[in-house]
Write an enzyme that holds these catalytic residues in place. Structure first.
Site, PDB file in Angstrom:
ATOM      1  CG  ASP A   1       2.955   2.739  -6.920  1.00  0.00           C
ATOM      2  OD1 ASP A   1       2.956   3.322  -6.248  1.00  0.00           O
ATOM      3  OD2 ASP A   1       3.527   1.895  -7.514  1.00  0.00           O
TER       4      ASP A   1
ATOM      5  CG  ASP B   1       4.922   5.248  -3.033  1.00  0.00           C
ATOM      6  OD1 ASP B   1       4.152   5.194  -3.941  1.00  0.00           O
ATOM      7  OD2 ASP B   1       5.590   4.053  -2.646  1.00  0.00           O
TER       8      ASP B   1
END
Length: 543
Positions: free
Chosen positions: A117, A327
């Site tokens: 992440d 992201d």
């Protein structure tokens, strides 16, 4: 000019001695290492100075470049990757369509399958669980082994972070500065969070070397002992933890760079078959495209890029500029309302198929067709850099095969978009935190190490035998097989059904071979020959 041919230039530096009120000018002559003057100062290893453009000449250039690359690295490593291998994998809907990698933590080490992440900072794993996701392999159809729970008392290198530590954000709320530091992180997904205590422990990594070996590296990091999870973390997303790769001081890249282990950068690559790779310290290729990260309220707190316009096919659309989070922890892509509407409507106009809907899928623009031919989507950034999305659609299967697809873009709630993982597929994405730049280049996730390329080319020029594949492995062995991310036909037809990937997440080490060396040398040439030819062309023009 003779001076130009000899590559001898004069560098003049002028400065003012303020206190004395005097001006002085100094000159220093820069001599090219293969100029006539340099010949008088040194000789080649063979005792004979090589003729320019000869094989020996290029041999010396390559050898010198290898040594200079090593000097640049200093006491650090070219790059690091998890001790079980650099491979990442997508396990489909079972695991929220994110990419995962196996990491080892503690002493003795325990393995965890963590999500990657770039949109958050903390590395956390399930630990002393009060409320955690199931960890049994029987609960996940794509796993062949149980997931693990971290036990701080079981690791001899584990110690609690105190509330007085500078990285303890909730420290001011503690009654005693010596008590263990609590943490709580809320994520973008609704009602999704993790909370527990912060600890220090060892993350086990590997460092690839110019010889055949990989060196073991023990990196002290801060880990979240995730005692309580909520939302998506209880229903299949990151059940065994998550590795935050953000800009915060508490992230793994920050610790590795702060300790001088690698450059302050990392890369990952997601291939279309669901496989991928991650490398810490990788700053990408010299030929890659890039764009500058943007601050938020004057601070660089996450990876934000500025999209100047969006193109669908050959049509570049007005009023489609926006800022976007880059992201990897978001499976798909979101655009602000105005940009979304313009892109989706133009995509719809160019698609030669019937617009339809598929129950259980979140996208608005879907089409019922057996064809997967669609217009391209391109994001344009500053400095004439552009990013062509290789996978803007989500293919839908029925009992007879492909029955349709959806434009895998949704409308964002606010004015900030998100470039999700699906847009990154087919690229080597480089998060250069040192220079605050995002870089990208087309890739099938076969990592090319510049230092090893220099070494390999030097060996080729010197006529060394490369038939022994153990001599020069250019890529780290994958830690596991790479299952395809798409669900089976039956499960895609069943809304809300869990997907079963057609392969399992086993770890199968691979061995180098002479063929892999040949392929690696070709990859090196493919990546480095264009800039080398350009350099030689510019060199000839100056002679």
């Amino acid at each position: 000019m003779a001076a130009t041919r000899a590559f001898v230039v004069s560098l003049t530096v002028a400065f003012v001695l303020v206190e004395c009120g005097l001006a002085a000018t100094y000159s220093a002559r820069l001599i090219h290492r293969f100029s006539d003057e340099a010949k008088a100062l040194r000789v080649s290893r063979s005792g004979v100075w090589p003729e320019r453009w000869s094989l020996e000449y290029y041999r010396m250039l390559a050898s010198s470049d290898v040594e200079r690359q090593k000097m640049k690295l200093g006491g650090g490593y070219q790059y690091l990757f998890p001790s079980e291998g650099s491979a990442t994998m997508s396990l489909g809907n079972d695991f929220g369509w994110l990419h995962y990698t196996w990491i080892d933590i503690g002493t003795p080490s325990v393995s965890f399958l963590v999500a990657l992440d770039a949109g958050s900072d903390l590395l956390w794993v399930p630990c002393d669980c009060v409320q955690c996701a199931p960890l049994s392999a029987s609960y996940y159809s794509s796993l062949d082994r149980d997931l693990n729970e971290y036990n701080p008392s079981g690791s001899s290198t584990s110690k609690h972070l105190s509330c007085s530590h500078q990285l303890c954000e909730l420290g001011p709320n503690c009654k005693d500065p010596k008590q263990p530091c609590p943490y709580s992180v809320n994520y973008y997904s609704q009602n999704t969070s993790t909370s527990g205590l912060l600890l220090e422990d060892i993350l086990h990594l590997a460092a690839s070397s110019t010889d055949a070996s990989n060196h073991s590296v023990r990196a002290p990091v801060i880990i979240g002992c995730g005692r309580k999870q909520s939302g998506g973390y209880l229903s299949g997303v990151a059940p065994d933890g998550l590795m935050g790769l953000g800009l915060g001081e508490i992230s793994v890249p920050s610790f590795l760079a702060g300790a001088g282990m690698v450059k302050n950068s990392f890369s990952f690559c997601f291939d279309e078959d669901g496989s991928g790779r991650i490398f810490f310290g990788d700053q990408g290729l010299a030929t890659q495209q890039s764009t500058q990260f943007l601050p938020s309220d004057g601070k660089y707190i996450t990876y934000i890029a500025g999209v100047e316009s969006c193109c669908v096919g050959s049509s570049c659309l007005e009023q489609t500029s926006f800022k976007a989070l880059v992201d990897s922890g978001t499976s798909f892509t979101f655009l602000p309302r105005e940009a979304y509407e313009r892109v989706a409507e133009e995509f719809d106009r160019q698609v030669n198929a019937t617009k339809s809907s598929f129950e259980g899928y979140p996208w608005q623009y879907c089409y019922r067709t057996s064809s997967q031919k669609t217009p391209s989507v391109k994001l344009e950034f500053a400095s004439n850099s552009s990013f062509t999305v290789r996978n803007p659609i989500f293919v839908i299967y029925g009992s007879q095969g492909v029955v349709g697809f959806c434009l895998a873009i949704q409308q964002a709630d606010g004015d900030m978009g998100t470039i999700g993982q699906n847009f990154m597929t087919g690229y080597r994405m480089v998060f250069d935190r040192e220079n605050l730049r995002l870089g990208w280049s087309r890739s099938n996730c076969e990592y090319i190490d510049p230092l090893k390329c220099y070494s390999l080319l030097s060996m080729l020029l010197s006529g060394q035998d490369l038939s022994d594949g153990k001599r020069m492995p250019l890529t780290s062995p994958p830690s596991g097989s790479s299952p395809k991310p798409l669900p089976t036909t039956e499960q895609q037809s069943a809304p809300g059904g869990h997907a079963v990937a057609p392969a399992v997440a086993g770890r199968t080490p691979s061995k180098s071979s002479a063929l892999s060396i040949l392929i690696s040398s070709q990859l090196c040439l493919a990546n480095f020959l264009p800039p080398l030819l350009l350099m030689l062309h510019q060199l000839v023009l100056t002679i």
